[in-house]
Design an enzyme around this catalytic site. Sequence first.
Site, PDB file in Angstrom:
ATOM      1  N   GLY A  48       0.814  -1.219   0.000  1.00  0.00           N
ATOM      2  CA  GLY A  48       0.000   0.000   0.000  1.00  0.00           C
ATOM      3  C   GLY A  48       0.844   1.263   0.000  1.00  0.00           C
ATOM      4  O   GLY A  48       0.556   2.226  -0.718  1.00  0.00           O
ATOM      5  N   CYS A  49       1.901   1.264   0.812  1.00  0.00           N
ATOM      6  CA  CYS A  49       2.760   2.442   0.904  1.00  0.00           C
ATOM      7  C   CYS A  49       3.520   2.662  -0.401  1.00  0.00           C
ATOM      8  O   CYS A  49       3.759   3.805  -0.804  1.00  0.00           O
ATOM      9  CB  CYS A  49       3.707   2.314   2.086  1.00  0.00           C
ATOM     10  SG  CYS A  49       2.818   2.266   3.669  1.00  0.00           S
ATOM     11  N   THR A  50       3.892   1.584  -1.072  1.00  0.00           N
ATOM     12  CA  THR A  50       4.561   1.710  -2.365  1.00  0.00           C
ATOM     13  C   THR A  50       3.605   2.301  -3.393  1.00  0.00           C
ATOM     14  O   THR A  50       3.968   3.213  -4.144  1.00  0.00           O
ATOM     15  CB  THR A  50       5.078   0.341  -2.841  1.00  0.00           C
ATOM     16  OG1 THR A  50       6.047  -0.124  -1.880  1.00  0.00           O
ATOM     17  CG2 THR A  50       5.694   0.416  -4.217  1.00  0.00           C
ATOM     18  N   ALA A  53       3.210   6.049  -2.620  1.00  0.00           N
ATOM     19  CA  ALA A  53       4.415   6.803  -2.964  1.00  0.00           C
ATOM     20  C   ALA A  53       4.555   6.942  -4.483  1.00  0.00           C
ATOM     21  O   ALA A  53       4.899   8.019  -4.988  1.00  0.00           O
ATOM     22  CB  ALA A  53       5.654   6.130  -2.382  1.00  0.00           C
TER      23      ALA A  53
END
Length: 158
Positions: A48-50, A53
Amino acid sequence: MTAPARLSPGDPAPEFTLPTDAGGQLTLADLRGRKVILYAYPAAMTPGCTKQACDFRDSLASLQAAGYEVVGISPDKPEKLAKFRERDAITFPLVADADKAVLTAYGAYGEKQSYGRTVTGVIRSTFVIDEDGKIERALYNVKATGHVAKLRRDLGLD
């Protein structure tokens, strides 16, 4: 731990000086005079964070053209952030808040719901800070996917 205090439009953005993915330091005061999108995410190199970003990376040129600087903040160590930047070609600063003091000051660390359980951790959040260092928008519990597109619409960029 209880729910963290949340910021509201008009509040002063909490100041910070934090280590970056590039080995330097970033101070919010250094960005005064520019609009800043500060987004808090739980952990570098997770799916999710990738996605989030990369969405910011892919929108960076148009955000910068509209006068916004983007900064990502997480409790990861600078070394992990550097690997994240290199792996995914992140083109904006990532700052490390290892003791979570800044995340807490922004209301982006504390109790949250995760898969029906109450846990303590980073609350995925986005803060739009105006040129004078005041909170313009404070968005909590945002989704990793689709958030940047929604933010662009909300800011009148699409």
